[in-house]
Motif scaffolding. Structure first.
Motif, mmCIF file in Angstrom:
data_model
loop_
_atom_site.group_PDB
_atom_site.id
_atom_site.type_symbol
_atom_site.label_atom_id
_atom_site.label_comp_id
_atom_site.label_asym_id
_atom_site.label_seq_id
_atom_site.Cartn_x
_atom_site.Cartn_y
_atom_site.Cartn_z
ATOM 1 N N LEU A 164 -125.861 47.303 69.543
ATOM 2 C CA LEU A 164 -124.413 47.504 69.600
ATOM 3 C C LEU A 164 -123.635 46.236 69.925
ATOM 4 O O LEU A 164 -122.405 46.237 69.879
ATOM 5 N N VAL A 165 -124.336 45.159 70.253
ATOM 6 C CA VAL A 165 -123.641 43.894 70.554
ATOM 7 C C VAL A 165 -124.107 42.741 69.668
ATOM 8 O O VAL A 165 -123.479 41.677 69.658
ATOM 9 N N CYS A 166 -125.188 42.944 68.904
ATOM 10 C CA CYS A 166 -125.795 41.812 68.189
ATOM 11 C C CYS A 166 -124.945 41.301 67.034
ATOM 12 O O CYS A 166 -125.104 40.150 66.612
ATOM 13 N N ASP A 167 -124.058 42.140 66.490
ATOM 14 C CA ASP A 167 -123.243 41.679 65.362
ATOM 15 C C ASP A 167 -122.364 40.490 65.741
ATOM 16 O O ASP A 167 -121.977 39.702 64.874
ATOM 17 N N ARG A 168 -122.059 40.356 67.011
ATOM 18 C CA ARG A 168 -121.208 39.255 67.466
ATOM 19 C C ARG A 168 -121.903 37.904 67.379
ATOM 20 O O ARG A 168 -121.235 36.858 67.365
ATOM 21 N N VAL A 169 -123.242 37.922 67.334
ATOM 22 C CA VAL A 169 -123.969 36.642 67.357
ATOM 23 C C VAL A 169 -124.787 36.411 66.097
ATOM 24 O O VAL A 169 -125.478 35.388 65.988
ATOM 25 N N ARG A 170 -124.728 37.325 65.130
ATOM 26 C CA ARG A 170 -125.575 37.182 63.942
ATOM 27 C C ARG A 170 -125.401 35.829 63.260
ATOM 28 O O ARG A 170 -126.370 35.215 62.815
ATOM 29 N N GLN A 171 -124.172 35.391 63.141
ATOM 30 C CA GLN A 171 -123.914 34.147 62.397
ATOM 31 C C GLN A 171 -124.508 32.919 63.088
ATOM 32 O O GLN A 171 -124.644 31.866 62.469
ATOM 33 N N TYR A 172 -124.859 33.052 64.356
ATOM 34 C CA TYR A 172 -125.400 31.911 65.096
ATOM 35 C C TYR A 172 -126.926 31.935 65.184
ATOM 36 O O TYR A 172 -127.521 31.017 65.752
ATOM 37 N N VAL A 173 -127.563 32.976 64.623
ATOM 38 C CA VAL A 173 -129.016 33.132 64.756
ATOM 39 C C VAL A 173 -129.719 32.414 63.614
ATOM 40 O O VAL A 173 -129.556 32.789 62.447
ATOM 41 N N PRO A 174 -130.511 31.385 63.898
ATOM 42 C CA PRO A 174 -131.279 30.722 62.826
ATOM 43 C C PRO A 174 -132.372 31.654 62.315
ATOM 44 O O PRO A 174 -132.900 32.484 63.073
ATOM 45 N N PRO A 175 -132.741 31.556 61.042
ATOM 46 C CA PRO A 175 -133.681 32.527 60.448
ATOM 47 C C PRO A 175 -135.078 32.508 61.051
ATOM 48 O O PRO A 175 -135.819 33.489 60.918
ATOM 49 N N TRP A 176 -135.443 31.418 61.718
ATOM 50 C CA TRP A 176 -136.786 31.338 62.295
ATOM 51 C C TRP A 176 -136.874 31.984 63.675
ATOM 52 O O TRP A 176 -137.964 32.304 64.160
ATOM 53 N N LEU A 177 -135.737 32.194 64.316
ATOM 54 C CA LEU A 177 -135.774 32.645 65.706
ATOM 55 C C LEU A 177 -136.271 34.085 65.876
ATOM 56 O O LEU A 177 -137.049 34.351 66.809
ATOM 57 N N PRO B 36 -132.455 41.195 59.461
ATOM 58 C CA PRO B 36 -131.635 40.790 58.308
ATOM 59 C C PRO B 36 -131.411 39.291 58.221
ATOM 60 O O PRO B 36 -131.160 38.761 57.133
ATOM 61 N N GLU B 37 -131.497 38.592 59.345
ATOM 62 C CA GLU B 37 -131.239 37.147 59.343
ATOM 63 C C GLU B 37 -132.486 36.317 59.050
ATOM 64 O O GLU B 37 -132.390 35.090 58.929
ATOM 65 N N THR B 38 -133.656 36.946 58.972
ATOM 66 C CA THR B 38 -134.871 36.178 58.746
ATOM 67 C C THR B 38 -134.953 35.710 57.291
ATOM 68 O O THR B 38 -134.225 36.183 56.421
ATOM 69 N N ARG B 39 -135.866 34.798 57.046
ATOM 70 C CA ARG B 39 -136.062 34.261 55.704
ATOM 71 C C ARG B 39 -136.473 35.369 54.733
ATOM 72 O O ARG B 39 -137.123 36.337 55.120
ATOM 73 N N SER B 40 -136.150 35.188 53.470
ATOM 74 C CA SER B 40 -136.459 36.210 52.468
ATOM 75 C C SER B 40 -137.960 36.424 52.342
ATOM 76 O O SER B 40 -138.405 37.557 52.077
ATOM 77 N N TRP B 41 -138.778 35.374 52.550
ATOM 78 C CA TRP B 41 -140.224 35.545 52.409
ATOM 79 C C TRP B 41 -140.767 36.505 53.468
ATOM 80 O O TRP B 41 -141.700 37.260 53.198
ATOM 81 N N PHE B 42 -140.151 36.479 54.659
ATOM 82 C CA PHE B 42 -140.623 37.354 55.720
ATOM 83 C C PHE B 42 -140.258 38.807 55.429
ATOM 84 O O PHE B 42 -141.081 39.718 55.598
ATOM 85 N N LYS B 43 -139.044 39.033 54.954
ATOM 86 C CA LYS B 43 -138.643 40.392 54.591
ATOM 87 C C LYS B 43 -139.425 40.889 53.379
ATOM 88 O O LYS B 43 -139.762 42.079 53.289
ATOM 89 N N THR B 44 -139.748 39.978 52.453
ATOM 90 C CA THR B 44 -140.573 40.362 51.301
ATOM 91 C C THR B 44 -141.968 40.759 51.749
ATOM 92 O O THR B 44 -142.550 41.732 51.238
ATOM 93 N N LEU B 45 -142.507 40.039 52.717
ATOM 94 C CA LEU B 45 -143.823 40.367 53.263
ATOM 95 C C LEU B 45 -143.803 41.756 53.892
ATOM 96 O O LEU B 45 -144.682 42.594 53.628
ATOM 97 N N LEU B 46 -142.796 42.031 54.716
ATOM 98 C CA LEU B 46 -142.693 43.340 55.346
ATOM 99 C C LEU B 46 -142.445 44.444 54.323
ATOM 100 O O LEU B 46 -142.804 45.602 54.551
ATOM 101 N N SER B 47 -141.839 44.083 53.203
ATOM 102 C CA SER B 47 -141.524 45.067 52.160
ATOM 103 C C SER B 47 -142.670 45.291 51.186
ATOM 104 O O SER B 47 -142.515 46.029 50.210
ATOM 105 N N SER B 48 -143.808 44.656 51.435
ATOM 106 C CA SER B 48 -144.950 44.811 50.530
ATOM 107 C C SER B 48 -145.385 46.272 50.482
ATOM 108 O O SER B 48 -145.212 47.040 51.433
ATOM 109 N N GLN B 49 -145.943 46.662 49.369
ATOM 110 C CA GLN B 49 -146.299 48.062 49.148
ATOM 111 C C GLN B 49 -147.283 48.572 50.195
ATOM 112 O O GLN B 49 -147.165 49.706 50.676
ATOM 113 N N ALA B 50 -148.257 47.742 50.563
ATOM 114 C CA ALA B 50 -149.276 48.176 51.521
ATOM 115 C C ALA B 50 -148.660 48.468 52.885
ATOM 116 O O ALA B 50 -148.957 49.495 53.512
ATOM 117 N N LEU B 51 -147.811 47.554 53.356
ATOM 118 C CA LEU B 51 -147.196 47.761 54.664
ATOM 119 C C LEU B 51 -146.212 48.925 54.637
ATOM 120 O O LEU B 51 -146.110 49.693 55.597
#
Length: 339
Positions: free
Chosen positions: A205-218, A254-269
């Motif tokens: 409920l508070v994270c939207d305020r800081v999304r723009q400051y979060v680097p994708p690796w964090l 949502p702020e992570t790199r696309s490769w990480f979200k693609t990995l989590l979105s794999s059919q097996a997982l």
């Protein structure tokens, strides 16, 4: 074990993948010995808690989903498979002359077995010890849905939930200090272990305020650090840091790199994630009896997966679909029209 549904869309595929990673961690901790001394079972449960907190918070405090719909969805998702599992475990235990009381059976069905009857859920010979974590989720559903009825908390739920999570951590420290004088359920109680769920719910409920400051690796680093802490370290660090780290990681996927979200979105997982509730329930009796399997823990794991898939496809999925389709036909006409 996470029991909150997400809508089926590419946007949330990685959340099913998060579930998949969580249940694979549980299976590793129970069945698979790694070359290095790593046990990810408890960490997988904590990942489930963090995801549940985020999703519950989104439904109850952002989307403002009506409580009637919220509970109908939870009932259709949880109860059919849960009741079947509990009934079968107690019935088989009776056939094997394992002693139990009716109060133990009723308490289990009411998600209260963590607390009573004495001596606790881990002391019974019936393979239901893992339900302590499901109890925490159900207690949290009730607590958080109650908060939606308090008008003075509106738009203040985030800090309040974070404070509740911090209170759970403090209670955990008190139990450690009390030692043998602490309640017999100890860290398995909702008042302690819900810290992961409540912190994640509050941070949503508070994270939207800081999304723009979060680097994708964090967020990925936060997940790795939480996993590292789950394997040991100073006793005060894990209960303090892990809930915050997992809350940060899951809420900032949502702020992570696309490769990480693609990995989590794999059919097996995603498949593992979709079946995670059935796997969570049915793996426990095979874990408890893995020593008697001819092929050892790996054959026990294979049997657990087969039974879980059958449960998902024959019980969990069809019962949830049927109940969700037919809820309105059981409601009064004016109530059905409102929803």
């Amino acid at each position: 074990m996470n029991t909150i549904d997400t809508e089926t869309s590419p946007r949330t595929d990685y959340l099913d993948g998060w579930r998949g990673v969580s249940i694979l961690c549980v299976l590793q901790g129970h069945f698979v010995a790694l070359p290095i001394p790593v046990d990810l079972g408890r960490f997988g449960v904590c990942m489930f808690f963090a995801l549940s907190g985020m999703l519950m918070s989104n439904l109850l405090f952002i989307e403002r989903q009506p409580l009637s719909k919220f509970y109908r969805r939870r009932i259709s998702r949880i109860l059919p498979t849960f009741i079947l599992f509990v009934s079968m475990m107690f019935a088989l235990s009776g056939l094997w002359n394992t002693a139990f009381s009716w109060s133990e059976f009723i308490s289990t069905l009411l998600f209260a077995r963590t607390y009573f009857p004495y001596p606790g859920i881990w002391k019974t010979e019936i393979p239901i010890g893992h339900i302590w974590s499901l109890n925490i989720e159900e207690h949290s559903y009730i607590f958080m849905s109650f908060l939606t009825l308090l008008p003075f908390l509106k738009r203040r739920e985030g800090p309040f939930l974070i404070a509740c999570g911090a209170t759970c951590i403090v209670i955990g420290f008190i139990y450690v200090r009390l030692g043998s004088n602490a309640p017999f359920w100890g860290s398995l109680g909702t008042e302690v272990a819900a810290s992961f769920l409540l912190m994640s719910a509050g941070y949503r409920l508070v994270c939207d305020r800081v999304r723009q400051y979060v680097p994708p690796w964090l967020p990925v680093l936060s997940l790795i650090l939480a996993m590292f802490l789950s394997q040991g370290g100073r006793w005060w660090m894990q209960p303090m840091a892990s809930p915050a780290l997992l809350a940060f990681a899951v809420n900032h996927l949502p702020e992570t790199r696309s490769w990480f979200k693609t990995l989590l979105s794999s059919q097996a997982l995603r498949l593992a994630g979709l079946c995670s509730f059935s796997i969570y329930l049915w793996q426990q009796p095979f874990y408890s009896t893995k020593a008697i399997f001819p092929g050892g823990p790996y054959s026990a794991l294979a049997c657990a997966v087969i039974v879980s898939l059958l449960s998902y496809h024959l019980v969990e999925k069809p019962s949830r679909t049927w109940l969700n389709r037919n809820w309105k036909s059981w409601l009064p006409v004016h109530t059905a029209q409102q929803h």
